[in-house]
Design an enzyme around this catalytic site. Structure first.
Site, PDB file in Angstrom:
ATOM      1  N   SER A  68       2.815  -2.279  10.275  1.00 26.37           N
ATOM      2  CA  SER A  68       4.268  -2.283  10.508  1.00 26.37           C
ATOM      3  C   SER A  68       4.912  -3.631  10.208  1.00 26.37           C
ATOM      4  O   SER A  68       5.869  -4.026  10.876  1.00 26.37           O
ATOM      5  CB  SER A  68       4.580  -1.820  11.933  1.00 26.37           C
ATOM      6  OG  SER A  68       4.127  -0.486  12.119  1.00 26.37           O
ATOM      7  N   GLY A 128       1.790   2.175  10.625  1.00 30.01           N
ATOM      8  CA  GLY A 128       2.718   3.288  10.500  1.00 30.01           C
ATOM      9  C   GLY A 128       3.359   3.706  11.810  1.00 30.01           C
ATOM     10  O   GLY A 128       3.999   4.751  11.900  1.00 30.01           O
ATOM     11  N   HIS A 130      -9.791   1.138   4.415  1.00 23.81           N
ATOM     12  CA  HIS A 130      -8.520   1.329   5.138  1.00 23.81           C
ATOM     13  C   HIS A 130      -8.785   2.271   6.311  1.00 23.81           C
ATOM     14  O   HIS A 130      -9.586   3.199   6.217  1.00 23.81           O
ATOM     15  CB  HIS A 130      -7.466   1.911   4.191  1.00 23.81           C
ATOM     16  CG  HIS A 130      -6.093   1.906   4.790  1.00 23.81           C
ATOM     17  ND1 HIS A 130      -5.689   2.847   5.705  1.00 23.81           N
ATOM     18  CD2 HIS A 130      -5.054   1.052   4.632  1.00 23.81           C
ATOM     19  CE1 HIS A 130      -4.441   2.581   6.082  1.00 23.81           C
ATOM     20  NE2 HIS A 130      -4.032   1.481   5.446  1.00 23.81           N
ATOM     21  N   ASN A 153       0.876  -1.177   0.000  1.00 23.59           N
ATOM     22  CA  ASN A 153       0.000   0.000   0.000  1.00 23.59           C
ATOM     23  C   ASN A 153       0.911   1.223   0.000  1.00 23.59           C
ATOM     24  O   ASN A 153       1.492   1.556   1.028  1.00 23.59           O
ATOM     25  CB  ASN A 153      -0.902  -0.003   1.237  1.00 23.59           C
ATOM     26  CG  ASN A 153      -1.710   1.286   1.351  1.00 23.59           C
ATOM     27  OD1 ASN A 153      -1.792   2.060   0.393  1.00 23.59           O
ATOM     28  ND2 ASN A 153      -2.295   1.520   2.521  1.00 23.59           N
ATOM     29  N   TRP A 154       1.000   1.841  -1.168  1.00 20.04           N
ATOM     30  CA  TRP A 154       1.916   2.983  -1.296  1.00 20.04           C
ATOM     31  C   TRP A 154       1.368   4.235  -0.615  1.00 20.04           C
ATOM     32  O   TRP A 154       2.076   5.219  -0.483  1.00 20.04           O
ATOM     33  CB  TRP A 154       2.172   3.284  -2.771  1.00 20.04           C
ATOM     34  CG  TRP A 154       3.032   2.269  -3.477  1.00 20.04           C
ATOM     35  CD1 TRP A 154       3.511   1.081  -2.976  1.00 20.04           C
ATOM     36  CD2 TRP A 154       3.525   2.358  -4.823  1.00 20.04           C
ATOM     37  NE1 TRP A 154       4.259   0.432  -3.919  1.00 20.04           N
ATOM     38  CE2 TRP A 154       4.296   1.195  -5.074  1.00 20.04           C
ATOM     39  CE3 TRP A 154       3.393   3.289  -5.850  1.00 20.04           C
ATOM     40  CZ2 TRP A 154       4.916   0.944  -6.294  1.00 20.04           C
ATOM     41  CZ3 TRP A 154       4.015   3.047  -7.079  1.00 20.04           C
ATOM     42  CH2 TRP A 154       4.769   1.887  -7.286  1.00 20.04           C
ATOM     43  N   LYS A 155       0.088   4.214  -0.263  1.00 15.19           N
ATOM     44  CA  LYS A 155      -0.572   5.406   0.295  1.00 15.19           C
ATOM     45  C   LYS A 155      -0.337   6.589  -0.659  1.00 15.19           C
ATOM     46  O   LYS A 155      -0.203   6.385  -1.859  1.00 15.19           O
ATOM     47  CB  LYS A 155      -0.068   5.696   1.705  1.00 15.19           C
ATOM     48  CG  LYS A 155      -0.109   4.467   2.612  1.00 15.19           C
ATOM     49  CD  LYS A 155       0.035   4.821   4.051  1.00 15.19           C
ATOM     50  CE  LYS A 155       0.221   3.548   4.857  1.00 15.19           C
ATOM     51  NZ  LYS A 155      -0.202   3.704   6.236  1.00 15.19           N
ATOM     52  N   GLU A 174      -7.265   4.689   7.444  1.00  6.77           N
ATOM     53  CA  GLU A 174      -7.072   6.122   7.162  1.00  6.77           C
ATOM     54  C   GLU A 174      -8.302   6.698   6.466  1.00  6.77           C
ATOM     55  O   GLU A 174      -8.634   7.867   6.658  1.00  6.77           O
ATOM     56  CB  GLU A 174      -5.789   6.325   6.335  1.00  6.77           C
ATOM     57  CG  GLU A 174      -4.552   6.088   7.202  1.00  6.77           C
ATOM     58  CD  GLU A 174      -3.331   5.568   6.462  1.00  6.77           C
ATOM     59  OE1 GLU A 174      -3.275   5.655   5.224  1.00  6.77           O
ATOM     60  OE2 GLU A 174      -2.420   5.063   7.147  1.00  6.77           O
ATOM     61  N   GLY A 232       2.568  -1.293   4.240  1.00  7.88           N
ATOM     62  CA  GLY A 232       2.623   0.136   3.922  1.00  7.88           C
ATOM     63  C   GLY A 232       4.054   0.593   3.732  1.00  7.88           C
ATOM     64  O   GLY A 232       4.658   0.402   2.674  1.00  7.88           O
ATOM     65  N   GLY A 233       4.625   1.174   4.776  1.00  9.12           N
ATOM     66  CA  GLY A 233       5.960   1.785   4.695  1.00  9.12           C
ATOM     67  C   GLY A 233       7.006   0.901   4.028  1.00  9.12           C
ATOM     68  O   GLY A 233       7.774   1.367   3.169  1.00  9.12           O
ATOM     69  N   GLU A 255      -5.912  -5.105  10.146  1.00  7.86           N
ATOM     70  CA  GLU A 255      -4.918  -4.062  10.394  1.00  7.86           C
ATOM     71  C   GLU A 255      -5.253  -3.345  11.697  1.00  7.86           C
ATOM     72  O   GLU A 255      -6.077  -2.416  11.700  1.00  7.86           O
ATOM     73  CB  GLU A 255      -4.919  -3.054   9.252  1.00  7.86           C
ATOM     74  CG  GLU A 255      -4.553  -3.637   7.909  1.00  7.86           C
ATOM     75  CD  GLU A 255      -3.913  -2.588   7.010  1.00  7.86           C
ATOM     76  OE1 GLU A 255      -2.781  -2.791   6.610  1.00  7.86           O
ATOM     77  OE2 GLU A 255      -4.547  -1.554   6.755  1.00  7.86           O
TER      78      GLU A 255
HETATM   79  C1  PEP Z   1      -1.099   0.145   5.756  1.00  6.76           C
HETATM   80  O1  PEP Z   1      -1.150   1.343   5.520  1.00  6.76           O
HETATM   81  O2  PEP Z   1      -1.954  -0.598   5.277  1.00  6.76           O
HETATM   82  C2  PEP Z   1      -0.012  -0.364   6.589  1.00  6.76           C
HETATM   83  C3  PEP Z   1      -0.073  -1.595   7.020  1.00  6.76           C
HETATM   84  O3  PEP Z   1       0.999   0.506   6.864  1.00  6.76           O
HETATM   85  P1  PEP Z   1       2.388   0.173   7.611  1.00  6.76           P
HETATM   86  O4  PEP Z   1       2.884  -1.122   7.048  1.00  6.76           O
HETATM   87  O5  PEP Z   1       3.275   1.327   7.280  1.00  6.76           O
HETATM   88  O6  PEP Z   1       2.075   0.060   9.070  1.00  6.76           O
END
Ligand code: PEP
Length: 248
Positions: free
Chosen positions: A210, A172, A95, A9-11, A97, A231-232, A166
């Site tokens: 994470s 994040g 998601h 997930n590049w956001k 967010e 994500g990251g 999640e």
């Molecule tokens: C996400 O945004 O779906 C996510 C899991 O982010 P991160 O891996 O950065 O926690």
């Protein structure tokens, strides 16, 4: 047996140049076809670019959101039919967010999943509790409520979705649910899906929050963790490749 699925997930990150460099590093690093399925969920603005970049690769294209509407006066929104035109296979819905910053309710998330399914796109339905909800002992109740809305609206094609657990407190933040904590929630979600469809075994339940090169193997070894939503770490080719390599 289904292969695991690792979805990035590049956001709201990237640029034309950065996307090209990242995908080149990932595709070169992947080399032979990966043992798992791989996807990247990219900003809508870059769908055309990424569709071209992924043309000869085994990596699937994903979007990060979809409108509940089919077409019309909905400024700024993207329909599932539009996503389909760019070869989108997956679309994140719900998601945290989007739930948090765009006030998406369980009902809205369920309709988004329905729109995606109607156009042959697999919704990756995100569920997860906040820290306050976990501390109040409400994790199970919250994730079951979120998933129940999607099951209720999409009953007959529920086996076509992907679920991503999640925990909001792990996204994040660098805090990861332990493998045991994650597995416990995945088992609850698996049981709920099993009660909804005889094809529940087909459904991937991903863990997200994470996930990184160091913790992926342990999380992915759990019996009900069928992959990761990353994500990251999906923005760094070496980290994303390590997670893919851990998904046997
Ligand atoms: C996400 O945004 O779906 C996510 C899991 O982010 P991160 O891996 O950065 O926690």
């Amino acid at each position: 047996m289904k292969r695991k699925l690792i979805a990035g997930n590049w956001k709201m990150n990237g640029s034309l140049a950065a996307n090209q460099a990242l995908l080149q590093a990932i595709t070169v690093g992947l080399g032979a076809p990966a043992a798992c399925q791989v996807a990247v969920c990219v900003p809508a603005a870059y769908l055309a670019q990424i569709q071209l970049l992924l043309k000869d690769s085994a990596i699937d294209l994903g979007a990060q959101d979809v409108s509940t509407h089919q077409a019309g006066a909905f400024t700024g929104e993207t329909s599932s039919a539009m996503l389909k035109e760019f070869g989108v296979r997956y679309c994140l819905v719900g998601h945290s967010e989007r739930r948090q910053y765009h006030a998406e309710t369980d009902a809205v998330v369920a309709f988004k999943a329905q729109r995606a399914l109607a156009d042959g796109i697999t919704p990756i339905v995100c569920v997860g509790e906040t820290l306050a909800e976990r501390e109040a002992g409400r994790t199970e109740e919250v994730v079951k409520r979120q998933l129940a809305a999607v099951i209720h609206t999409n009953g007959h094609c529920i086996s076509e979705i992907v679920v991503a657990y999640e925990p909001v407190w792990a996204i994040g933040t660098g805090k990861t649910a332990s493998a045991e904590q994650a597995q416990a929630v995945h088992a609850v979600l698996r049981a709920q899906l099993k009660a909804a469809t005889e094809h529940s075994d087909r459904i991937h339940i991903l863990y997200g929050g994470s996930m990184n090169a160091a913790n992926a193997a342990q999380l992915l070894a759990q019996p009900d963790i069928d992959g990761g939503l990353v994500g990251g770490a999906s923005l760094k080719a070496a980290d994303f490749l390590s997670i893919i390599a851990a998904a046997l």
